[in-house]
Design a protein around this motif. Structure first.
Motif, mmCIF file in Angstrom:
data_model
loop_
_atom_site.group_PDB
_atom_site.id
_atom_site.type_symbol
_atom_site.label_atom_id
_atom_site.label_comp_id
_atom_site.label_asym_id
_atom_site.label_seq_id
_atom_site.Cartn_x
_atom_site.Cartn_y
_atom_site.Cartn_z
ATOM 1 N N ARG A 35 0.831 -1.212 0.000
ATOM 2 C CA ARG A 35 0.000 0.000 0.000
ATOM 3 C C ARG A 35 0.859 1.252 0.000
ATOM 4 O O ARG A 35 0.559 2.240 -0.684
ATOM 5 C CB ARG A 35 -0.925 -0.006 1.217
ATOM 6 C CG ARG A 35 -2.163 -0.868 1.039
ATOM 7 C CD ARG A 35 -2.957 -0.883 2.309
ATOM 8 N NE ARG A 35 -4.325 -1.327 2.084
ATOM 9 C CZ ARG A 35 -5.151 -1.697 3.037
ATOM 10 N NH1 ARG A 35 -4.754 -1.682 4.300
ATOM 11 N NH2 ARG A 35 -6.375 -2.077 2.771
ATOM 12 N N GLY A 51 -7.441 -1.959 -4.930
ATOM 13 C CA GLY A 51 -8.760 -2.549 -4.712
ATOM 14 C C GLY A 51 -8.681 -3.998 -4.296
ATOM 15 O O GLY A 51 -9.443 -4.457 -3.419
ATOM 16 N N GLU A 71 -7.672 -4.084 -0.700
ATOM 17 C CA GLU A 71 -8.812 -3.689 0.137
ATOM 18 C C GLU A 71 -9.822 -4.837 0.254
ATOM 19 O O GLU A 71 -10.382 -5.078 1.324
ATOM 20 C CB GLU A 71 -9.487 -2.451 -0.455
ATOM 21 C CG GLU A 71 -10.549 -1.828 0.429
ATOM 22 C CD GLU A 71 -9.975 -1.161 1.665
ATOM 23 O OE1 GLU A 71 -10.728 -1.015 2.651
ATOM 24 O OE2 GLU A 71 -8.778 -0.778 1.658
ATOM 25 N N GLY A 86 -9.531 -5.360 3.825
ATOM 26 C CA GLY A 86 -10.168 -4.126 4.266
ATOM 27 C C GLY A 86 -11.676 -4.218 4.193
ATOM 28 O O GLY A 86 -12.268 -5.244 4.528
ATOM 29 N N ASP A 87 -12.305 -3.138 3.772
ATOM 30 C CA ASP A 87 -13.755 -3.085 3.651
ATOM 31 C C ASP A 87 -14.127 -3.474 2.225
ATOM 32 O O ASP A 87 -13.815 -2.748 1.280
ATOM 33 C CB ASP A 87 -14.243 -1.658 3.963
ATOM 34 C CG ASP A 87 -15.764 -1.565 4.020
ATOM 35 O OD1 ASP A 87 -16.436 -2.309 3.277
ATOM 36 O OD2 ASP A 87 -16.282 -0.742 4.795
ATOM 37 N N ALA A 102 -13.746 -1.614 -1.544
ATOM 38 C CA ALA A 102 -13.017 -2.274 -2.629
ATOM 39 C C ALA A 102 -13.865 -2.341 -3.889
ATOM 40 O O ALA A 102 -13.375 -2.092 -4.999
ATOM 41 C CB ALA A 102 -12.591 -3.673 -2.194
ATOM 42 N N LYS A 123 -13.955 1.043 -5.675
ATOM 43 C CA LYS A 123 -12.683 1.326 -6.344
ATOM 44 C C LYS A 123 -12.536 0.509 -7.618
ATOM 45 O O LYS A 123 -12.133 1.023 -8.676
ATOM 46 C CB LYS A 123 -11.509 1.001 -5.403
ATOM 47 C CG LYS A 123 -11.282 1.977 -4.270
ATOM 48 C CD LYS A 123 -10.063 1.538 -3.476
ATOM 49 C CE LYS A 123 -9.753 2.525 -2.349
ATOM 50 N NZ LYS A 123 -8.565 2.093 -1.572
ATOM 51 N N ARG A 176 -15.681 -4.842 9.403
ATOM 52 C CA ARG A 176 -15.494 -4.633 7.969
ATOM 53 C C ARG A 176 -16.712 -4.998 7.133
ATOM 54 O O ARG A 176 -16.638 -4.971 5.903
ATOM 55 C CB ARG A 176 -14.262 -5.410 7.497
ATOM 56 C CG ARG A 176 -12.971 -4.865 8.106
ATOM 57 C CD ARG A 176 -11.760 -5.339 7.340
ATOM 58 N NE ARG A 176 -11.517 -6.747 7.515
ATOM 59 C CZ ARG A 176 -10.849 -7.277 8.533
ATOM 60 N NH1 ARG A 176 -10.379 -6.487 9.480
ATOM 61 N NH2 ARG A 176 -10.655 -8.568 8.622
#
Length: 923
Positions: A438, A461, A464, A468-469, A473, A476, A682
């Motif tokens: 990142r 993306g 993510e 991540g969430d 993602a 994006k 998340r």
């Protein structure tokens, strides 16, 4: 886990439970007026002061005496003794005259002619004074930084400690780890005093320390980076945590590469380095920059003077291993490099580069020259690019990333620098360092043109999505795909595929179906196989989400065929998902494992955890519980090693489902609890739905149908509501719970959807479950018997042993209530055997109870084969390898109680009585 407090750190240092227990045990040994002593040895920052402070807190009823060595007083005779014994000054008058006179110089008072201080007088007097104090109450003497004491004090206190067992005094010395503390007892000042060595914290304790400092929201990849840099040293980890800025925490800046140079740890190492000669310091610098990669080169450039090497080794910063030198195990390499002067580091790199060139190792020479280059250098950059390419081809992604990053730093052209940063980010992601990936992407983004910028967005993306969430993602990735649609259709199709997966994980069916429209416009029928895979995938799954199973059948089958003929791992994973949706468990598992093999052959494991989810689910579909467990455990391990926390949660919930189906409530709830925080944080819809389903199955297995019914109803709200495939797959269990609660009409309505799916794309295994549901809902005995019989037949045809055993148990219960116990017994005997083979202990007991209720004359359980189930085989092998029950539970992600239960069964089946006998069988 114990948290002990250090006044100098003002925060808990974790992971020293065992060491503190050892020290507090010394206090217990003073009963009967017997004393003892111990030397706590550790590198700077390993928590020696922390342990002494914690020991003092436990020393209730003791008089505590404290002294601390310091460089400023190391030449002041008896300074340490004075510091320790100051609280006992009033007792000196009670000593015999010769001992009292011997101690007078300690407080700066002159001794008379008869009280001249001899070599033994002061140590004997110190020992006598402590013994006198111990007659009133036990005494604990803590001496911190004892290696910095003046030599007279060190000799006197060590003398008293060696005789402490006569006096009821406990001595604990804290000493920095150097070669001087490791010499044999005959020549050491400590004599036979036992040593307690403090090593590195394990990862669990180090993570806990960071959470204490920074809270539970610390990004996992950043925490992992700090662990790498901190090297398990408590002080290094604390100082690293304190040095973090908001830019570090949000990923805009790379993680710190070392503890702060102005911090205590680096200053301590700096003092130790400054005391060395130039030659010894050069040895330490060579070991520091070699990173274990240049051992053969290091031995070529080491000084030939043995005294210089010996001096470096005595410092405790390096060790000599044959003809090579390396950094000591307890020394923090990053802190050592930060404490060295730039001149020392540059000179060491120059010497290593020259040595590498002399032996023809051009790559190592390039590394060392690049490390000290201060300006753009096209020749060096070209060499680094070449190293990165060859490392990438060999799947050495960490090496490739380092080479590309260094090449980017030495590149003047912004576009080329951005390209190399994106390459480094891709390799960081493939090697399991998402935080570094990142950071490289953030540095590349403002330097990139539109095409390279889209690649940045696509990789960001994907990261993510996996950690991540997923909703973020998806947004994006959809934007990136639209940006690439007119120029790079294959890359755009790849971004759309990831966007679809993100929407699926988030449980957002509406956005998934909108993404399918983008895929239809982007991927025409004439496109390459990769885009055709994406088109068929979206066509099939969006129809499935809308409940149009007939429309989904043809594209699902087409997708399976494409996956079998395309070598792309992603295509094979999507084909595995399609086969799973079609109910073809064997084909689904085969395709998923092919995806794993193809990914590893390409040297990129980033897609492996995703493929292993479908490999585990397909084994679960066919009732191969042991295979599903093994696959999910492997997927969990790979996901964690790659920093893919969302994929890890997927596997944890699959493991929870497995435990729930086996009726293992404790293990299932333990796994669900491990997943709950990340599920909520998340917004992971798919694993949330699976977790709810698993919790409901636990309730069903333990005769709580009302609670199970309520859980299933909750799958229709929140994010789980949008996970249509899992909601439909859960219908057989929902029907069972509803029937037992008297909610038959609700059950019938839900069965309509499930049966439509089963008869179109669900496969034989799901058709069998539909018959079982009809049997449970049947109002006539004849219909129930007919449906149960057909379900049993189809379970056998689909080779689904778990579902077969459950259906036999339900059918037998129906037969017993219909007063046909003989027929029920025949079903139950096979069900018990099947459950036992699957390791479903709870269901073995349930079926055995039903068997007894049918009049079976045997005790508790019928005789079972002495062969071990695959789960029992794994546990037995781990025991044979020396693992404890706790270690086995952690490795297999099951509860300690479950391990105990399996071991009892293993002992019974193999007719052994101890772990030693069991280990002998497996050797």
């Amino acid at each position: 886990m114990l948290a002990v407090w250090d006044d100098t750190l003002a925060h808990p240092v974790r992971g020293r439970d065992r060491e503190l227990a050892t020290l507090t045990g010394l206090l217990d040994n003073t009963s009967g007026r017997r004393g003892t002593g111990m030397v706590v040895v550790g590198a700077p920052g390993t928590g020696k002061t922390t342990l002494l402070n914690a020991l003092v807190e436990h020393a209730e009823g003791f008089q505590v005496l404290w002294a601390e060595g310091s460089a400023a007083e190391s030449d002041v005779r008896f300074a340490g003794v004075e510091q320790l014994l100051r609280p006992l000054e009033s007792l000196v008058s009670l000593l015999p005259d010769d001992r009292g006179r011997a101690l007078r110089p300690v407080w700066g008072l002159p001794a008379d002619d008869e009280g001249q201080v001899g070599s033994l007088a002061v140590p004997a007097a110190v020992s006598a004074l402590l013994g006198l104090a111990a007659r009133r109450q036990p005494v604990l003497c803590c001496v911190d930084s004892a290696h910095l004491l003046d030599s007279a004090s060190l000799s006197a206190l060590a003398f008293a400690a060696r005789r402490a067992h006569h006096a009821g005094v406990v001595f604990v010395f804290a000493v920095d780890c150097t070669a001087d503390t490791e010499v044999d007892t005959e020549t050491s000042v400590w004599g036979e005093l036992p040593r307690l060595r403090l090593g590195r914290l394990d990862d669990e304790a180090a993570h806990a320390l960071l959470r204490d400092r920074l809270g539970a929201s610390l990004p996992h990849d950043l925490a992992d980076s700090l662990l790498d840099v901190g090297h398990g040293n408590p002080l290094a980890l604390v100082e690293l945590a304190e040095s973090l800025t908001p830019e570090h925490l949000c990923g805009r800046a790379a993680p710190p590469s070392s503890p702060p140079p102005e911090g205590r740890l680096c200053r301590t190492l700096g003092h130790r380095l400054s005391a060395l000669s130039e030659g010894a310091r050069e040895v330490v610098a060579l070991a520091g920059i070699s990173e274990g990669l240049d051992e053969q080169l290091t031995c070529r450039v080491l000084p030939h003077h043995r005294s210089t090497l010996a001096e470096a080794v005595r410092s405790g910063l390096v060790v000599l291993d044959g003809d090579t030198v390396r950094t000591a195990a307890d020394t923090v390499p990053s802190a050592l490099l930060a404490a060295l002067t730039p001149q020392d580091i540059v000179q060491a790199h120059h010497r290593m580069a020259e040595a590498a060139e002399a032996v023809g190792d051009r790559d190592r020479a390039v590394w060392h020259r690049a490390a000290i280059a201060m300006a753009p250098d096209p020749a060096l950059v070209a060499d680094l690019d070449d190293i990165a390419e060859r490392a990438r081809a060999a799947a050495a992604h960490a090496t490739a990333a380092a080479a590309s990053e260094r090449a980017a730093a030495l590149t003047s052209d912004t576009k080329e620098r951005a390209r190399r940063l994106v390459a480094a980010a891709t390799d960081h992601w493939a090697s399991g360092r998402p935080q570094r990936a990142r950071t490289a992407l953030r540095l590349a983004a403002p330097l990139s043109d539109s095409v390279l910028g889209a690649r940045v967005s696509r990789l960001a993306g994907e990261i993510e999505l996996r950690r991540g969430d997923p909703s973020v993602a998806a947004t994006k990735l959809i934007s990136t795909a639209r940006q690439l649609a007119s120029t790079h259709r294959t890359l755009a199709a790849s971004a759309l595929m990831l966007a679809g997966e993100a929407s699926f994980v988030a449980g957002d069916n509406a956005r998934y179906c909108l993404t399918a429209k983008d895929a239809a416009l982007l991927c025409g029928p004439e496109e390459w196989p990769a885009t055709r895979v994406v088109r068929e995938h979206f066509t099939a799954m969006s129809a499935t989400f809308r409940g149009e199973h007939s429309a989904a059948a043809a594209p699902l089958r087409s997708l399976v065929e494409l996956g079998e003929t395309t070598p792309d791992p992603t295509a094979k994973t999507l084909a595995s998902q399609a086969a799973f949706t079609l109910g073809d468990a064997e084909r689904s598992r085969d395709l998923a494992l092919q995806a794993v093999v193809c990914a590893r052959a390409r040297g990129d494991e980033s897609g492996v955890p995703w493929a292993l989810v479908y490999a585990a689910l397909s084994a679960l579909l066919s009732g191969q519980l042991s295979a599903a467990s093994t696959t999910a455990l492997e997927g969990l391990q790979v996901a964690r090693s790659l920093g893919q926390s969302n994929s890890a949660v997927d596997h944890v919930t699959v493991l929870a489902m497995l435990a729930a189906l086996q009726g293992d409530e404790e293990t299932a709830l333990q796994r669900l609890q491990a997943a709950n925080t990340e599920l909520a944080e998340r917004g992971l819809g798919r694993p949330s739905a699976l977790a709810t389903w698993a919790a409901a199955c636990v309730d069903l297995a333990h005769d709580r149908p009302a609670e199970a019914f309520d859980r299933f109803r909750r799958m229709t709200v929140g994010r789980s509501r949008h996970c249509v495939p899992l909601r439909v797959m859960a219908v057989p269990h929902f029907v069972e719970a509803a029937v037992r609660c008297g909610e038959t009409e609700v059950a019938r309505r839900s069965l309509v959807t499930f049966e439509h799916w089963a008869n179109t794309t669900g496969g034989t295994a799901r058709v069998a479950l539909a018959h079982r549901c009809h049997a449970l809902l049947a109002e006539q005995d004849g219909e129930a018997q007919e449906r149960f019989t057909e379900a049993v037949r189809l379970h056998r045809e689909a080779d689904a042993p778990y579902d077969l055993a459950v259906t036999q148990l339900l059918y037998a219960s129906h037969l017993r209530r219909s007063r046909r116990p003989k027929q029920a017994r025949e079903l139950l005997r096979e069900a018990v055997q099947l459950f036992d083979d699957l390791g479903a202990t709870h269901w073995v007991e349930r079926a055995s109870q039903e068997l007894r209720a049918c009049g079976h004359p045997g005790r508790g359980r019928p005789h079972l084969s002495r062969g071990l189930s695959p789960q029992q085989e794994r546990i037995a092998q781990l025991v044979a390898d020396g693992a404890t029950n706790k270690e086995i539970a952690t490795q297999l992600f099951i509860s300690h109680r479950t391990v105990d239960h399996h071991l009892r069964n293993i002992f019974a089946k193999l007719d052994v009585r101890s772990r030693v006998q069991l280990a002998a069988l497996f050797r």
